[in-house]
Design a protein around this motif. Structure first.
Motif, short mmCIF file in Angstrom:
data_model
loop_
_atom_site.label_atom_id
_atom_site.label_comp_id
_atom_site.label_asym_id
_atom_site.label_seq_id
_atom_site.Cartn_x
_atom_site.Cartn_y
_atom_site.Cartn_z
N PRO A 58 0.82 -1.22 0.00
CA PRO A 58 0.00 0.00 0.00
C PRO A 58 0.85 1.26 0.00
N ARG A 101 -7.59 2.20 10.74
CA ARG A 101 -9.01 2.55 10.56
C ARG A 101 -9.16 3.78 9.65
N SER A 115 -9.14 2.50 6.18
CA SER A 115 -10.43 1.85 5.92
C SER A 115 -11.53 2.90 5.67
N ARG A 135 -11.18 4.46 2.26
CA ARG A 135 -11.55 3.48 1.21
C ARG A 135 -13.07 3.35 1.12
N GLN A 136 -13.77 3.74 2.20
CA GLN A 136 -15.24 3.74 2.17
C GLN A 136 -15.78 5.10 1.74
N GLY A 137 -14.87 6.06 1.50
CA GLY A 137 -15.28 7.37 1.00
C GLY A 137 -15.55 8.40 2.08
N PHE A 138 -15.19 8.11 3.34
CA PHE A 138 -15.45 9.06 4.45
C PHE A 138 -14.18 9.86 4.75
N GLN A 193 -12.39 8.03 -2.34
CA GLN A 193 -12.48 6.57 -2.29
C GLN A 193 -11.58 5.94 -3.37
N ASN A 227 -17.75 -4.08 -1.68
CA ASN A 227 -16.49 -3.52 -1.21
C ASN A 227 -16.63 -3.01 0.22
N ARG A 228 -17.75 -2.32 0.50
CA ARG A 228 -17.97 -1.77 1.85
C ARG A 228 -18.10 -2.89 2.87
N LEU A 274 -14.72 -4.16 3.65
CA LEU A 274 -13.99 -3.23 4.52
C LEU A 274 -14.49 -3.31 5.95
N LEU A 309 -12.85 -6.15 7.36
CA LEU A 309 -11.46 -5.75 7.63
C LEU A 309 -11.37 -4.96 8.94
N ASP A 310 -12.35 -4.07 9.17
CA ASP A 310 -12.38 -3.29 10.42
C ASP A 310 -12.44 -4.22 11.63
N ILE A 354 -9.08 -5.81 12.09
CA ILE A 354 -8.14 -4.86 12.68
C ILE A 354 -8.35 -4.77 14.20
N MET A 375 -0.33 -2.66 8.39
CA MET A 375 0.35 -2.09 7.22
C MET A 375 -0.32 -2.50 5.92
#
Lengths: 199, 98
Positions: free
Chosen positions: A20, A82, A85, A88-91, A168, B7-8, B11, B14-15, B18, B65
């Motif tokens: 990344p 976070r 993340s 990537r969700q657009g926030f 995003q 995708n959401r 994620l 993924l949250d 994490i 990472m």
């Protein structure tokens, strides 16, 4: 924990798929890791030549402060992950919020470390006291400089994220800044047991 | 389901991952701290502490990472780094025991 493993963008890139963020930061990260790695090994071999001195001096460190700082850094890295993340969700505001949390925890780490140094300096301990404290101050001081640099980098990322500069679809800057921060966390995972605990 | 909602959903998974990694890292840190507080020492304790650091490093590299989704080469560099540094530190400490 392995329930989420995003597939590589191109299956043919399974071995070389880029990490990344900006690729350049990874060369910097590996260079920094190499420099710290050499210092860790040099510390260990210096200790082997003077075990009693290192063990006695290690007992003068505040292990609780070291452990609290480890928890602070781990949590700051959690916030950074976070933040990626969130973008990537657009926030973008939420991303900035997580990054502000990361930087505040970084500041707490620096504050605790500064307090630790003050206590040691007040007790008359300095770089010249003995080889253990030379390594302790150099290793942790060098690491602290990286914490401060990481806070500055993330400060720029926060400003851009807050203004909606990342989307995003475009968030390489967030990944680049947080990758550097995770490296700072990664190095402390070795530094804490090595200097404060293992004897 | 649109690709965006898939995708959401990914994620959000993924949250949660994490958060679990964070919890494991906290537990491993407490284990390291308690080993120091109890005053445990010796070859096996030293090797155990190095192994804990290795596991923590792997968790941070892969999940925080994001190297879990990067190429094997990049993960290999971090794993190799921890193995080489860990082995050399262990050798130095083992020399001190003799």
């Amino acid at each position: 924990m392995g329930e989420f493993t995003p597939p590589p963008a191109n299956p043919g890139d399974a071995v070389h798929a880029a990490p990344p963020g900006d690729l350049a930061i990874w060369f910097f990260i590996f260079a920094e890791m190499l420099a710290f790695g050499v210092l860790f090994v040099v510390y260990a071999f210096a200790r082997a030549r003077n075990v009693e001195l290192f063990n006695a001096s290690q007992l003068e460190l505040n292990r609780l402060a070291g452990a609290v700082n480890t928890l602070v850094l781990i949590t700051s890295s959690f916030c950074a992950a976070r933040a990626v993340s969130a973008i990537r969700q657009g926030f973008h505001r939420r991303c900035a919020g997580w990054l502000i949390g990361t930087v505040l925890l970084g500041a707490l780490f620096a504050l605790i470390k500064w307090w630790e140094y003050q206590v040691k300096f007040a007790a008359g301990i300095s770089l010249e006291t003995n080889p253990f404290f030379t390594y302790y101050l150099l290793l942790t001081g060098f690491h602290l400089m990286h914490v401060l640099l990481g806070m500055v980098i993330l400060g720029f990322v926060i400003a851009k994220a807050w203004r909606g500069g990342y989307t995003q679809q475009s968030y390489v800057g967030v990944e680049t800044g947080t990758s550097f921060w995770h490296m700072v966390d990664l190095l402390w995972m070795v530094l804490f047991p090595l200097v404060y605990v293992i004897r | 389901m649109s690709s965006d909602s898939v995708n959401r959903n990914d994620l959000q998974i993924l949250d949660r991952t994490i958060a679990r990694v964070w919890f494991v890292l906290v537990m491993l840190t407490l284990a390291t701290f308690l080993i120091g507080e109890v005053g445990l020492a010796g070859k096996w304790v030293m090797l155990c502490l190095i192994f804990i650091a290795f596991v923590k490093g792997q968790l941070i590299a892969r999940y925080f990472m994001g190297l879990q989704s990067a190429g094997l080469l990049w993960r290999g560099i971090v794993t190799g780094y921890f193995m080489v540094v860990g082995i050399l530190v262990a050798v130095a400490y083992l020399m001190a025991f003799h």
